[in-house]
Structures are given as C-alpha cells and as structure tokens.
Design an enzyme around this catalytic site. Structure first.
Site, mmCIF file in Angstrom:
data_model
loop_
_atom_site.group_PDB
_atom_site.id
_atom_site.type_symbol
_atom_site.label_atom_id
_atom_site.label_comp_id
_atom_site.label_asym_id
_atom_site.label_seq_id
_atom_site.Cartn_x
_atom_site.Cartn_y
_atom_site.Cartn_z
ATOM 1 N N GLU A 69 2.158 96.197 -0.936
ATOM 2 C CA GLU A 69 1.013 95.736 -0.157
ATOM 3 C C GLU A 69 1.015 96.518 1.155
ATOM 4 O O GLU A 69 1.627 96.081 2.139
ATOM 5 C CB GLU A 69 1.132 94.221 0.096
ATOM 6 C CG GLU A 69 1.276 93.449 -1.195
ATOM 7 C CD GLU A 69 1.309 91.927 -1.059
ATOM 8 O OE1 GLU A 69 0.743 91.259 -1.926
ATOM 9 O OE2 GLU A 69 1.902 91.422 -0.091
ATOM 10 N N ASP A 73 6.896 87.811 3.621
ATOM 11 C CA ASP A 73 8.025 87.502 2.752
ATOM 12 C C ASP A 73 8.822 88.755 2.425
ATOM 13 O O ASP A 73 9.875 88.680 1.803
ATOM 14 C CB ASP A 73 7.532 86.839 1.454
ATOM 15 C CG ASP A 73 7.610 85.322 1.554
ATOM 16 O OD1 ASP A 73 8.163 84.825 2.545
ATOM 17 O OD2 ASP A 73 7.121 84.645 0.625
ATOM 18 N N LYS A 105 5.073 82.096 -2.792
ATOM 19 C CA LYS A 105 3.999 81.972 -1.806
ATOM 20 C C LYS A 105 3.880 80.534 -1.273
ATOM 21 O O LYS A 105 3.575 80.325 -0.097
ATOM 22 C CB LYS A 105 2.689 82.405 -2.445
ATOM 23 C CG LYS A 105 1.557 82.463 -1.464
ATOM 24 C CD LYS A 105 0.269 82.852 -2.165
ATOM 25 C CE LYS A 105 -0.903 82.671 -1.227
ATOM 26 N NZ LYS A 105 -2.171 82.646 -1.969
ATOM 27 N N ASP A 161 -4.968 85.922 0.991
ATOM 28 C CA ASP A 161 -4.012 86.940 0.541
ATOM 29 C C ASP A 161 -4.201 88.148 1.443
ATOM 30 O O ASP A 161 -5.295 88.347 1.988
ATOM 31 C CB ASP A 161 -4.316 87.355 -0.905
ATOM 32 C CG ASP A 161 -3.991 86.262 -1.896
ATOM 33 O OD1 ASP A 161 -3.386 85.264 -1.475
ATOM 34 O OD2 ASP A 161 -4.348 86.410 -3.076
ATOM 35 N N ASP A 190 -1.704 77.500 -6.027
ATOM 36 C CA ASP A 190 -3.059 77.204 -5.561
ATOM 37 C C ASP A 190 -3.712 76.136 -6.434
ATOM 38 O O ASP A 190 -4.141 75.081 -5.963
ATOM 39 C CB ASP A 190 -3.904 78.484 -5.511
ATOM 40 C CG ASP A 190 -3.763 79.371 -6.738
ATOM 41 O OD1 ASP A 190 -2.936 79.045 -7.618
ATOM 42 O OD2 ASP A 190 -4.483 80.372 -6.844
#
Ligand SMILES: O=c1ccn([C@@H]2O[C@H](COP(=O)(O)OP(=O)(O)O[C@H]3O[C@H](CO)[C@@H](O)[C@H](O)[C@H]3O)[C@@H](O)[C@H]2O)c(=O)[nH]1
Ligand SMILES: [Mn+2]
Length: 748
Positions: free
Chosen positions: A115, A144, A288, A312, A459
C-alpha cells in the site's frame, strides 16, 4: 418512482422513493416459488420411484436445494428496495456552521510495500480537505505495517497540507485528492485555477512525492531527509533493536494540531495523527478490526468526535461534500439518533468499460443495498461509512455510555481538561495506554464493544451485530461517488480477495451468530434472510461444481440426467433457468443501467468464483475447524500497479499469468466442458434422435464453454505474460483425463 418518504417538514434533510417495479416483482416471486416447489416435487418423485442412478439424483437434488435456499434468501433484497435522496442545501437551516459536529476519520494501512505511502497521503489529504470546519476534523492513520516510511510520508503530507488545504478552499475544488486533481485532463476545476497557481502547487506536490519515493527506495529514513529537529526523535524509535512490524511499542505522532497549527492563509488546520499500535508476537492483533478498535479508543481520548468515518487507505474522497450528505441522515431530527451508520458504496476509479472481473461486485455492493435499505439493515462494507460513535458501545437505547470503558484513569478529570491539547504528555500517555496490545485482555472489546472479532469480514460482522442491537443503517449512493478506491487488476488477486471475504462470511454462518437464527430473532425475518444469503455466500460452490461437472461427465459416458424435450418437466427446467437470468438482466439493465456485456461478465465471474474461491474458502474453513490448517490470514490486496498488467486490464484481456491453484481448478472446469461438448456434438451428428434426450446436458456444457472462451484462448493462443502458465494447463489436462476416465466407474 412512487414517493414514499417525503418528510413533513419545511426543510427536509432527506427523502426516499420506492422502486417502481416492486409489485410485479412480488408477483414474479410467487410464480417462481411455485416453480421451485414443483421442481423439488419432481426430484423427490424421481428419487423414490424411478431412480436408476441414486447417487447422481441425490447430488442434483442437493444442488437444487442450495440454489433454492439462495433464491429464497435473496428475495429479502427484492422485497421493498428504496432509493434515497439527501438535501444538503437544507442543512444550514437545521444546524449552523458552528454547530456542525466534530468528525474523526480513521484510515487504515498495513504494509508500505503493498500500500504505497504516497497513496495513503493522497487519501488523507482528500479527507483533510473536506468541506467541513477544519478545526472539527481529526484524521487518524493507523499503520499496522509499523513503518517509518509511512510516517515519513505522512509528515511530508502534513507539510504539503498547509498549502493544499487553503488552495482547495480558495478555488472550491471539487477533486481534493492531489493525485487526481493533477492528473485530470479536462475538468471544471482547472478553469478556476490560474496556470501559475496550478504549476506552483504541482511543483510542491511533486517535491513531496519525490521525497517519499526516495525514502521508499532507500528503505529507511536517512537523517538527511529529516528537516525538522522535532521529528528526529520519533524516527530513533525504529533504531531500537528488535523493532519489527510484528513486534514494536506503540508509536503516536501528532502531525498537525488544530489548536496550534495554521495553514499558509492563517486558518486552523485539522488534527492529523499517526498511530501504530503496539504489536507483540504473543498477542493476536485481530487484523483490521484490532487496528480500528485501537483507533476508537485513541480518538476517544484525543478528540472524541460523535461521528466517525472509516476508510481503507486506497479509498480517497471524491466529493468534499460527503460529510454533509451523511449528516443529512445523522442529524435528522426524528430518525438520526437511531442510525448506526450511513454507508456510501465502494466504488472504484479506472474500472474497464465492461468490468471483466466484476470488481464493482454490482449486486452485493450496489443493487442489494437498496433492498437492505428498505428494511433498515444496509450492510457495512468496511470503507465509506459515517458511523455514530455510540454504536460501538451498545444499542441505541442504552444510556450512560462510557466512551472509555475499562479505562481507569486516576486523574480522569485532568485528562478531560488537557484533552483539548492533543500533544500534551498526559493525553499522549493515556492514548498510548489504550493502544497497548494487552489493553483489551479481560475487557469486552471485540465481543460487545467496538469492531467484533472472529471473522475476516469484520465490516459485515460488526455492522450486522449493531443492527441486531437495534440500530438502523442507511445507504447513500449519489451519482457523483463520494469515495473512490483501488481494486485488484489481475484475476488471481481478485479471487484471493473474494476468498478472504468468503472465509470471513462462513465464519459468521457457522458461529452462534448465524443470521438465520440470531439475525431473525434479534432483528427480523427479512434481515435474517438477507444476512444469511451473504453468510452462506460460498455455498454457490456446491451447485457450480455439481452443475458444472456432473452432467458433463455423464454426457461423456452416455448417461442422461434430465427430462427429454417431449417431457413436460423439461419446460420447468427451461423456465427456472431462463427466468432467473432474464430477471437479473432486466433489473441490471433497466434499473441500474448496466450494459449487457458488463452483465455477462458479472454472471461469468459468479461461475468462476464458484469454481475457485468459493470452493477453496469452504475447504480452508473446514481444514481450520478440524485443526489441520492454521487460522486464516488477512492476505492484503496489493495496491501496487504492474504496468504490463495494467495495459492488459485496460484492453480487457484476462490476466492469468501465475501458477495459482485457482487456475488449475478453473482450467479443469473449462477442459471438462470442452470435452463434454465435443462428445455431445459428435453424438448428435452420428446418433439419430439422441438430441432430445441430452439437450439439457449439451446446453449446460455449451453454456460453460461460451463462458470459458477467454480461458481456452489463454491456454492455447496467447503468448503474453498473462497467458495461462503451461504447467497449469498440463496439470489441468491430466486431471481432466483422470476425471473423465474415472467417472466411468463412479457414476455407473
Ligand atoms: O492487519 C490488517 C489488515 C488490513 N488492514 C487494512 O484493511 C484495509 C482493507 O484491506 P485490503 O487488503 O484492501 O482488503 P479489501 O478486500 O480490499 O477490503 C475490503 O474487505 C475488508 C474485509 O475483508 C474490509 O475491511 C475493507 O474495508 C473492504 O474494503 C486496508 O486499508 C488495510 O490496510 C489493516 O489495517 N490491518
Ligand atoms: Mn481494498
């Protein structure tokens, strides 16, 4: 559309309409249900009275039972879909600018190499520039990956924000993600900005980007790259021996503080905080969900906004008005206090014209939520919801909520006092304490508080549990997407992602919170049905495998399983198959404007997923349950773009390329159907009168075959990097031969 929800108020903040075709849909539902009952009756009578092939008949019955279950549960989405509208122009009449609520934004990232930090910075800048009073916004980035590279990038982002935020506001930009703003070719934004200002800002952005990329190439932050002495001590934390991403103390860094920092125009900046919660190899960090729970607690101490947005790292804001749109529901004088979250759909930038991998997941992400909205139970999709902070702490009627549960501060009142100053020692220490990896031990975090643990789809699971506690939720899908994100551009990555979701969903299905029972009891039958449809999502694998292999193998060996054309039952099969496809097509095309090709690709992806990730998720879950394999891991979707892959994606060419077990399974399916169809055609040519008997089987093979055309092409004709790897083709060929031959003994 019928008008169902115009509020009796002079200044309505929101309204809704029922879908136009709800009544005919219900009539069709009834007719189709009769068809299913007839089919099951037919199955039972043939099983009892004239089954030559008992095992085969049972398998077909199982496939049809699963299909029926999925059909019945999916009707909850069609029962009373609604579409919402909001009226942000009325917001100022209901609440003054000074009274707009505080807003905390959570952005999660987990690995600087998958990412890219510059993308995280872009996302952060797009929300820092929300059209909402700056001093009321606090943006928290959870890392993280525990990476100094990400922290460095965010520090650079904070410096750039001082120029960027006033620039956005001065020119009232509609696109406030810098990368998007600078890349757009023809846009109204550019007309409002002079060339000179545009270039000046672009230079600053490029400078930041180059700095970040330079540090990325080096792999660490060299002393020379730090120009602010206050920042130096933070990076020294990474120099301590044993600091790894799995094992490190909490790092909190206030990058911008509203009380102290101003932008170049002298206006207060939003709060901007970096958090990397403590990690230890001995404590499970719950992916997450764990990161978000740390964020809930840390933000409760630092800013305590009543409204929280979770994103995100790749989901940037595409409409700075987004908070105002959500507030039209959350501040609704009548319904607002019952709403746990307002969910914007996951939408993506750069999907190819016919969305070959169905990355938009149209049905679950766009179509079904309108159905769920009609029954007040929109599902939470991880990114893009504006949440009521109270929903993390209990049901809507619970009073006396303590936003610091389990947090005993000896000097609690001092803390409340000094909270206004984020970077005070007291606040930082308290924040660190709640981000400790042992903090949750013996508390209800993850059980009844915050994001719930136990499923890879935190989620879905958390939203579902909130709804079971009595909260409602709302779906908002404005024409101009509020948020846009990245998506996997290779087939394998896309399947890996769906496999993770499927595993997470099965975890819920087989827990004590199974929506069939728990959801129905706690909320409603329709909610129980809808959420079960998702929880049992991967059972699609069962009919896909049975219908995709069995009739084909039987055809090869001359066993005919379905009614002849002259038999009345044949028409029932034909009706059930075509009616469901036609209904799906009509809904997609007329109500959602989805083109035929896009729809075709979507249905192809359902088949592909059935043959790959759904089946694999089932196996993975079962092996884990019986203790053969370890607990599932969160395989992060890579957001790094490979140029070759991107080119293929843009040209709508399927990308296989890697030796993935998914592709072995997929190629085997393709080959078996090819063999079966060829056998079938030969039989039709050489054996008279046989077509009538094997039409259904021939049709099934032909249908799969047409769907598999890109796979055959990738096996034989293509030479590029995205072709089917030869080893995969050979292994599948071998399995196909074995199955075709072996079936002879199994099915006779
Ligand atoms: O240990 C972890 C793993 C992931 N993430 C973050 O979770 C987000 C989602 O990860 P990604 O690899 O992009 O997964 P997707 O499948 O694209 O995510 C979808 O599915 C997830 C559930 O599986 C939801 O959490 C997401 O919101 C939803 O967009 C990213 O921002 C990650 O940085 C963490 O913070 N910590
Ligand atoms: Mn993602």
């Amino acid at each position: 559309m019928e008008n169902g929800g115009e509020k009796i108020s002079v200044y309505p903040l929101n309204s809704y309409e029922f879908h136009p075709k709800t009544k005919p849909t219900r009539v069709f539902m009834f007719i189709y249900l009769c068809g299913i009952i007839a089919l099951l009756y037919h199955h039972l009578t043939s099983l009892i009275f004239h089954s030559d092939h008992l095992l085969l008949s049972i398998l077909l019955l199982v496939a049809d039972l699963v299909l029926s279950f999925m059909w019945v549960t999916s009707q909850a989405f069609r029962w009373c879909p609604i579409r919402r509208k909001v009226h942000p122009e009325n917001l100022s009449k209901v609440v003054s600018e000074e009274d707009l609520p505080l807003l905390d934004v959570f952005i999660c990232t987990a690995d600087p190499y998958k990412e890219p930090p510059i993308e995280v910075v872009n996302t952060a800048l797009s929300v820092l520039a929300f059209d909402h009073p700056s001093h009321k916004i606090s943006v928290y980035v959870s890392d993280d990956g525990g990476s100094q590279l990400t922290l460095f990038a965010l520090m650079q982002g904070a410096k750039f924000a001082r120029e960027w935020l006033p620039f956005c506001k001065k020119h009232k930009l509609s696109k406030r993600c810098p990368k998007v703003f600078f890349n757009q070719q023809h846009d109204s934004d550019q007309h409002t900005v002079s060339q000179e200002e545009f270039h000046k800002m672009k230079v600053l952005y490029e400078e930041m980007r180059t700095n970040v990329e330079h540090v990325m190439e080096q792999g660490y932050v060299h002393d020379d790259m730090i120009d602010n002495e206050d920042e130096r001590p933070v990076f020294s934390k990474w120099k301590v021996n044993g600091f790894t991403r799995q094992n490190h103390p909490t790092v909190i860094q206030v990058l911008m503080e509203s009380l102290k920092d101003v932008d170049v125009s002298g206006t207060s900046l939003p709060n901007f905080i970096y958090l990397s919660r403590e990690k230890s190899k001995h404590v499970h960090h719950n992916f997450k969900a764990g990161a978000l729970n740390a964020l809930i607690r840390v933000s409760a101490i630092m800013s305590s906004a009543p409204i929280v947005l979770s994103l995100d790292c790749d989901m940037y804001c595409n409409d700075p008005q987004a908070p105002r749109l959500a507030l039209c529901h959350l501040l609704d004088p009548v319904e607002g206090s019952k709403i746990a979250y307002v969910q914007f759909p996951q939408r993506y930038r750069g999907i190819n014209p016919t969305d070959i991998y169905n990355n938009e997941v149209t049905r679950p992400f766009i179509i079904n939520p309108e159905g769920l909205d009609g029954i007040g139970t929109v599902n939470y999709v991880g990114t893009g919801p504006f949440l009521n902070r109270k929903a993390f702490y209990g049901g809507p009627t619970q009073s006396n909520m303590n936003v610091f549960p389990g947090f005993n501060s000896d000097n609690g009142s001092d803390l409340l006092e000094s909270r206004k100053e984020m970077s005070s020692k007291l606040v930082l220490e308290a924040a660190k304490r709640v981000a400790d990896c042992n903090y949750e031990q013996g508390t209800n975090w993850g059980l009844t508080l915050g994001f719930r643990y136990g499923s890879m789809v935190e989620d879905y699971f958390t939203g579902y549990r909130m709804l079971c506690e009595g909260w409602r939720s709302v779906f908002l899908n404005p024409t101009n997407p509020a948020f846009l994100g990245d998506f996997p551009i290779s087939l394998n990555d896309s399947l890996v992602q769906v496999k993770r979701w499927s595993v997470g969903l099965i975890e819920v299905a087989f827990s004590k919170y199974c929506p069939l029972t728990f959801g129905t009891k706690s909320n409603s039958l329709l909610m129980g049905m809808a959420y079960s449809h998702y929880a049992f999502w991967s059972v699609w694998a069962i009919p896909t495998i049975i219908y995709g292999l069995l009739p084909q193998l039987c055809l090869v060996h001359g066993i005919y399983l379905f009614p002849k054309v002259s038999d009345g039952w044949f028409y029932l099969y034909a009706y059930l198959f075509s009616a469901t496809y036609v209904q799906d097509l009509i809904e997609s095309y007329y109500i959602y404007g989805i083109s035929f090709k896009k729809w075709w690709n979507e249905q192809r992806m359902w088949l592909i997923r059935g043959a790959t990730c759904y089946s694999f998720s089932f196996v993975e879950f079962t092996l884990n349950q019986i203790g053969i394999s370890s607990a599932p891991d969160f395989s992060l979707t890579s957001k790094v773009i490979d140029n070759e892959q991107q080119k293929r994606y843009d040209r709508e060419i399927f990308d296989f390329g890697v030796e993935s077990p998914f592709f072995v399974s997929l190629s085997t399916f393709a080959l078996i159907n090819l063999v079966s169809f060829s056998f079938g055609v030969m039989k039709v040519v050489f054996m008279e009168g046989i077509l009538e008997e094997m039409l259904v089987q021939l049709f099934l093979s032909g249908f799969v075959l047409v769907n598999c055309l890109p796979i055959y092409e990738a096996m034989v004709l293509r030479k590029d990097g995205g072709r089917m790897p030869t080893r995969v083709t050979l292994i599948s060929l071998l399995i196909t031969l074995l199955l075709c031959y072996g079936a002879r003994f199994a099915i006779k």
